[in-house]
Design a protein around this motif. Structure first.
Motif, mmCIF file in Angstrom:
data_model
loop_
_atom_site.group_PDB
_atom_site.id
_atom_site.type_symbol
_atom_site.label_atom_id
_atom_site.label_comp_id
_atom_site.label_asym_id
_atom_site.label_seq_id
_atom_site.Cartn_x
_atom_site.Cartn_y
_atom_site.Cartn_z
ATOM 1 N N PRO A 97 0.887 -1.125 -0.002
ATOM 2 C CA PRO A 97 0.134 0.003 -0.062
ATOM 3 C C PRO A 97 0.772 1.196 -0.003
ATOM 4 N N ILE A 98 0.645 2.314 -0.784
ATOM 5 C CA ILE A 98 1.398 3.433 -0.918
ATOM 6 C C ILE A 98 0.548 4.514 -0.571
ATOM 7 N N ALA A 99 -0.756 4.392 -0.599
ATOM 8 C CA ALA A 99 -1.746 5.669 -0.176
ATOM 9 C C ALA A 99 -3.115 4.763 -0.272
ATOM 10 N N VAL A 100 -3.917 5.546 0.370
ATOM 11 C CA VAL A 100 -5.464 5.418 0.463
ATOM 12 C C VAL A 100 -6.209 6.403 -0.340
ATOM 13 N N ASP A 101 -7.366 5.753 -1.195
ATOM 14 C CA ASP A 101 -7.999 6.568 -1.897
ATOM 15 C C ASP A 101 -9.622 6.391 -1.663
ATOM 16 N N GLY A 102 -10.458 7.166 -2.248
ATOM 17 C CA GLY A 102 -11.683 6.901 -2.341
ATOM 18 C C GLY A 102 -12.473 7.138 -3.649
ATOM 19 N N ILE A 103 -13.345 5.949 -3.875
ATOM 20 C CA ILE A 103 -14.023 6.254 -5.189
ATOM 21 C C ILE A 103 -15.274 7.069 -4.952
ATOM 22 N N VAL A 104 -15.131 8.394 -5.711
ATOM 23 C CA VAL A 104 -16.167 9.263 -5.189
ATOM 24 C C VAL A 104 -17.185 9.517 -6.304
ATOM 25 N N LEU A 105 -18.254 9.528 -5.925
ATOM 26 C CA LEU A 105 -19.641 9.850 -6.852
ATOM 27 C C LEU A 105 -19.674 11.434 -7.249
ATOM 28 N N VAL A 106 -19.512 11.624 -8.536
ATOM 29 C CA VAL A 106 -19.606 13.117 -9.020
ATOM 30 C C VAL A 106 -20.564 13.443 -9.696
ATOM 31 N N VAL A 107 -21.209 14.480 -9.664
ATOM 32 C CA VAL A 107 -22.344 15.062 -10.487
ATOM 33 C C VAL A 107 -21.855 16.711 -10.831
ATOM 34 N N HIS A 108 -22.650 17.001 -11.639
ATOM 35 C CA HIS A 108 -22.709 18.287 -12.225
ATOM 36 C C HIS A 108 -22.795 19.283 -10.805
ATOM 37 N N VAL A 144 -25.398 8.034 -17.342
ATOM 38 C CA VAL A 144 -24.617 7.383 -16.529
ATOM 39 C C VAL A 144 -23.073 7.067 -17.168
ATOM 40 N N ILE A 145 -22.128 7.365 -16.676
ATOM 41 C CA ILE A 145 -20.853 7.192 -16.967
ATOM 42 C C ILE A 145 -19.983 5.953 -16.145
ATOM 43 N N THR A 146 -19.255 5.233 -16.663
ATOM 44 C CA THR A 146 -18.557 4.011 -16.072
ATOM 45 C C THR A 146 -16.924 3.859 -16.797
ATOM 46 N N ARG A 147 -16.457 3.204 -16.284
ATOM 47 C CA ARG A 147 -14.921 2.853 -16.433
ATOM 48 C C ARG A 147 -15.027 1.486 -17.502
ATOM 49 N N GLU A 148 -13.814 1.663 -17.905
ATOM 50 C CA GLU A 148 -13.725 0.498 -19.157
ATOM 51 C C GLU A 148 -13.202 -0.903 -18.105
ATOM 52 N N PRO A 188 -25.012 18.586 -16.973
ATOM 53 C CA PRO A 188 -25.747 18.608 -15.911
ATOM 54 C C PRO A 188 -26.705 17.193 -15.482
ATOM 55 N N GLY A 189 -26.920 16.450 -16.316
ATOM 56 C CA GLY A 189 -27.477 15.040 -15.806
ATOM 57 C C GLY A 189 -26.451 13.873 -15.595
ATOM 58 N N ALA A 190 -25.305 14.141 -15.755
ATOM 59 C CA ALA A 190 -24.333 13.220 -15.562
ATOM 60 C C ALA A 190 -24.095 12.638 -14.236
ATOM 61 N N ILE A 191 -23.383 11.493 -14.184
ATOM 62 C CA ILE A 191 -23.021 11.041 -12.877
ATOM 63 C C ILE A 191 -21.882 9.950 -13.173
ATOM 64 N N GLY A 192 -20.729 10.018 -12.482
ATOM 65 C CA GLY A 192 -19.739 9.115 -12.667
ATOM 66 C C GLY A 192 -19.043 8.853 -11.361
ATOM 67 N N TYR A 193 -17.799 7.969 -11.329
ATOM 68 C CA TYR A 193 -17.022 7.744 -10.260
ATOM 69 C C TYR A 193 -15.591 7.977 -10.630
ATOM 70 N N ILE A 194 -14.959 8.587 -9.778
ATOM 71 C CA ILE A 194 -13.409 8.993 -10.113
ATOM 72 C C ILE A 194 -12.648 8.745 -8.661
ATOM 73 N N SER A 195 -11.317 8.888 -8.876
ATOM 74 C CA SER A 195 -10.569 8.728 -7.700
ATOM 75 C C SER A 195 -10.722 10.094 -6.833
ATOM 76 N N PHE A 196 -11.068 10.041 -5.566
ATOM 77 C CA PHE A 196 -10.876 11.159 -4.476
ATOM 78 C C PHE A 196 -9.839 12.266 -4.793
#
Length: 266
Positions: A97-108, A144-148, A188-196
């Motif tokens: 482990p080198i760091a702790v992160d959170g998967i964050v839900l983001v919107v407009h 809805v936006i997701t990762r590959e 304005p209608g989008a939601i995705g998840y990214i690194s904190f």
């Protein structure tokens, strides 16, 4: 050929090209490959390390956590970057482990919704809920936006949220945190998840199950989508890899990660 296998092949070819024997440089070389979530932070750390060790060249490649783990297993990169825990069939490796992160839900930023339960998030990403009005928001269709596939962020999200459900068939698939953030910032209608660590003022974060994503809630894993960022090595890592990892875990390396929004482990 699945998209994930194709990505692994492309990454392995890229890493092979960078092997010391394939290059004319006389510098000592170190190759990292894997998670695109960890990649920008590893690139920053590599730059700092090279400033202090001019005789070293560090190449950092993306490709996703799964590709990075396979590259380490096949001994064609020195350090794998991973944003999920190792699977049972990924044996013989050491996760650091080198760091702790959170998967964050983001919107407009204009979206009035401030908190969702994991059940609501799963309903959104599976396509069961299609309009923000059903969640207390505006009468606006949800994008809805997701990762590959192969992304460690996607794998962690599936484990922590999706509970076996599939993503909506019309979900937009993006290959980096930055691409997800860009779409959300402009829709304005989008939601995705990214690194904190990659959240900026162009997007708004949501609380999950009543817990806001903050440094403290992520560090303590109180935030339900907290995760570890890992370096992966096989067997006894070479002295240069060990030196770089020691630098990442040093006060200087950890401070650099904290300045970028990640949570230090030391």
């Amino acid at each position: 050929m699945s998209e994930e296998i194709f990505r692994v092949i492309i990454l392995l070819c890229s890493v092979l090209f960078l092997l010391p024997g394939c290059r004319s440089s006389s510098k000592k070389a170190l190759v990292l490959a894997g998670s695109t979530s960890v990649q920008p932070f590893a690139e920053l750390l590599a730059e700092l390390y090279q400033q202090r060790h001019p005789g070293v060249e560090i190449n950092v490649q993306g490709g996703g956590s799964t590709a990075g783990v396979r590259a380490v297993q096949d001994r064609i990169c020195d350090i794998g970057m991973c944003s999920r825990h190792l699977n049972a069939d990924e044996s013989g490796l050491t996760a650091i482990p080198i760091a702790v992160d959170g998967i964050v839900l983001v919107v407009h930023p204009t979206n009035p919704v401030v908190s969702l339960t994991r059940e609501q998030v799963r309903a959104i990403f599976s396509g069961a809920v299609r309009n923000w009005r059903e969640l207390g928001g505006a009468n606006l269709r949800i994008t809805v936006i997701t990762r590959e596939e192969g992304s460690g962020t996607r794998t962690s999200f599936e484990e922590k949220v999706m509970a076996g459900d599939h993503f909506a068939s019309d979900a937009l698939v993006q290959d980096s945190n930055g691409a997800v953030r860009e779409i959300v910032a402009n829709d304005p209608g989008a939601i995705g998840y990214i690194s904190f660590g990659l959240v900026d003022r162009r997007v708004k974060t949501l609380a999950i199950d009543g817990v806001q994503p903050t440094e403290e809630t992520i560090r303590t894993h109180q935030y339900p989508l907290a995760r570890d960022f890992l370096f992966i090595v096989a067997g006894d890592s070479n002295p240069l890899a060990r030196s770089f990892i020691d630098f990442v875990l040093s006060p200087e390396g950890q401070a650099a990660l904290a300045e970028e929004g990640l949570i230090r482990v030391r």
